[in-house]
Design an enzyme around this catalytic site. Structure first.
Site, short mmCIF file in Angstrom:
data_model
loop_
_atom_site.label_atom_id
_atom_site.label_comp_id
_atom_site.label_asym_id
_atom_site.label_seq_id
_atom_site.Cartn_x
_atom_site.Cartn_y
_atom_site.Cartn_z
CE1 TYR A 144 -3.97 2.14 0.65
CE2 TYR A 144 -2.67 3.13 2.42
CZ TYR A 144 -3.79 3.14 1.60
OH TYR A 144 -4.71 4.14 1.72
CE LYS A 148 -3.54 4.74 -2.08
NZ LYS A 148 -4.64 5.37 -2.83
CG ASN A 173 -6.26 7.27 10.12
OD1 ASN A 173 -5.14 7.74 9.92
ND2 ASN A 173 -6.46 6.01 10.43
N GLY A 206 -2.79 0.56 22.81
CA GLY A 206 -3.71 1.67 22.51
C GLY A 206 -3.07 3.04 22.65
NE ARG A 210 -3.07 5.09 12.57
CZ ARG A 210 -2.02 4.52 13.17
NH1 ARG A 210 -1.37 5.15 14.14
NH2 ARG A 210 -1.62 3.32 12.78
N PRO A 273 2.03 2.34 12.48
CG PRO A 273 1.71 3.76 10.66
CD PRO A 273 1.26 2.44 11.23
CD GLN A 275 4.76 10.62 17.08
OE1 GLN A 275 4.27 11.07 18.11
NE2 GLN A 275 5.97 10.96 16.66
#
Ligand code: NAD
Ligand code: UDP
Ligand code: UDP
Length: 312
Positions: A144, A148, A173, A206, A210, A273, A275
């Site tokens: 991906y 891109k 996002n 967690g 994003r 990723p 951050q």
């Protein structure tokens, strides 16, 4: 009124863009192979005289007559783009070549839906367009990310070599109605899990972040970018700079849905990723655009959509 081609038009972003451009009276041709897209998304447009849909895979040449092209075709959810990674790269690279060839023959403007993934696991925070990124070229996300990145290269080479009017949007996002409930991305997963009282699946601890942009804001930015003067091609970051950890997102979704779901922790996928937050100074300057919908308001609208979907 213009003749506009939207590849990936039956997907999440494409269906909103189709709706907006049809409502403005443009003649919209939506092209999709339904890999992750859904006819239901564009069903409300089906009877409209200025809307047409063609089942087609953009890795094959396409001969149609249009004035503008929005190139969105490509699965966007990690689960789906990793399911058939070779096809994912082909879609980004061969798809870009075919759509650029089409744009060149027609002298049409063309916009590429690129991604914040071109920055990889970024070492510069927030991400600015001048940052070249930190991408693993051989990892599970590479089909991906590198697809891109190569598409961006092709867009700029068609501009330099053939004088094409190209635009590159780097989406961060984005979420909203019309995301597929099984799409696998975090916002749709959490909402569907919360509404069904199932455990909320957090990958890792967690703490990764994003920045989430509501779809209506993104569509407005797309149209503004397409209409910028020819000397502006971007790339330009499009997203909402509000940055949240995935754990925070889970807590907000549970609270907004009044859910009894518990939070459970699962393995963090490779190369996820740590951050991500867009610097949108360029978009503010060139598009006079800033996102208007905050996370809570956007989530409420999205929750309403999934509630109805699950009931029916
Ligand atoms: P999506 O998966 O809902 O939509 C993609 C659409 O492309 C689907 O309808 C799919 O069937 C179609 N498609 C895939 N391969 C194709 C092919 N070879 N030929 C024709 N159609 C094909 O994803 P989305 O969220 O709507 O994303 C749209 C675009 O925006 C993608 O290019 C994606 O990479 C980019 N993007 C989205 C986000 C986001 O958060 N939504 C973020 C960054 C970039
Ligand atoms: N192409 C297309 N539709 C068109 C024109 C071209 O799908 O209307 C495809 C064509 O298959 C070609 C690609 O776009 O392989 C690139 O076209 P270009 O003219 O840049 O290069 P060439 O035809 O020389 O390969
Ligand atoms: N994620 C999660 N639980 C899920 C789906 C995703 O914790 O059910 C995490 C994922 O590991 C990533 C973030 O949420 O850190 C965003 O994932 P998504 O697939 O939506 O998009 P990405 O930004 O990674 O392409």
């Amino acid at each position: 009124m213009r003749r506009i081609l939207i590849t990936g038009g039956a997907g999440f972003v494409g269906s909103h863009l189709s709706k907006r451009l049809v409502s403005e009276g443009h003649d919209v041709l939506c092209v999709d192979n339904y890999y992750t897209g859904n006819k239901e998304n564009i069903a409300p447009l089906m009877g409209r005289k200025n809307f047409e849909i063609l089942r087609h895979d953009v890795t094959f040449p396409l001969y149609v007559e249009v004035d503008e092209i929005y190139n969105l075709a490509c699965p966007a959810s990690p689960i789906y783009y990793q399911h058939d990674p070779v096809q994912t790269t082909k879609t980004s690279v061969h798809g870009a070549i075919n759509m650029l060839g089409l744009a060149k023959r027609l002298n049409a403007r063309i916009l590429q839906a690129s991604t914040s993934e071109v920055y990889g696991d970024p070492k510069v925070h927030p991400q600015v367009e001048s940052y070249w990124g930190h991408v693993n070229p051989i990892g599970v996300r590479s089909c991906y990310d590198e697809g891109k990145r190569c598409a961006e290269t092709l867009f700029f080479d068609y501009k330099r070599q053939h004088g094409l009017n190209v635009k590159i949007a780097r989406l961060f996002n984005t979420y909203g109605p019309n995301m597929h409930p099984d799409d696998g991305r975090v916002v749709s997963n959490f909402i569907v899990q919360a509404l069904q009282g199932k455990p909320i699946t957090i990958y890792g601890d967690g703490s990764q972040t994003r920045s989430f942009c509501y779809i209506d804001d993104m569509i407005e930015a797309f149209i503004r970018l397409m209409n910028t003067p020819e000397d502006f091609s971007g790339p330009v970051n499009l997203g909402n700079p509000g940055e949240f950890s995935i754990l925070e997102l889970a807590e907000i979704v549970v609270s907004l849905t009044n859910s009894s779901s518990e939070i459970c922790f699962k393995k963090l996928p490779h190369d996820d990723p740590v951050q991500r937050q867009p610097d949108i100074s360029l978009a503010k300057e060139k598009l006079s655009w800033t996102p208007k919908v905050n996370l809570e308001d956007g989530l409420i609208k999205t929750i309403r959509y999934f509630e109805l979907l699950i009931k029916n």
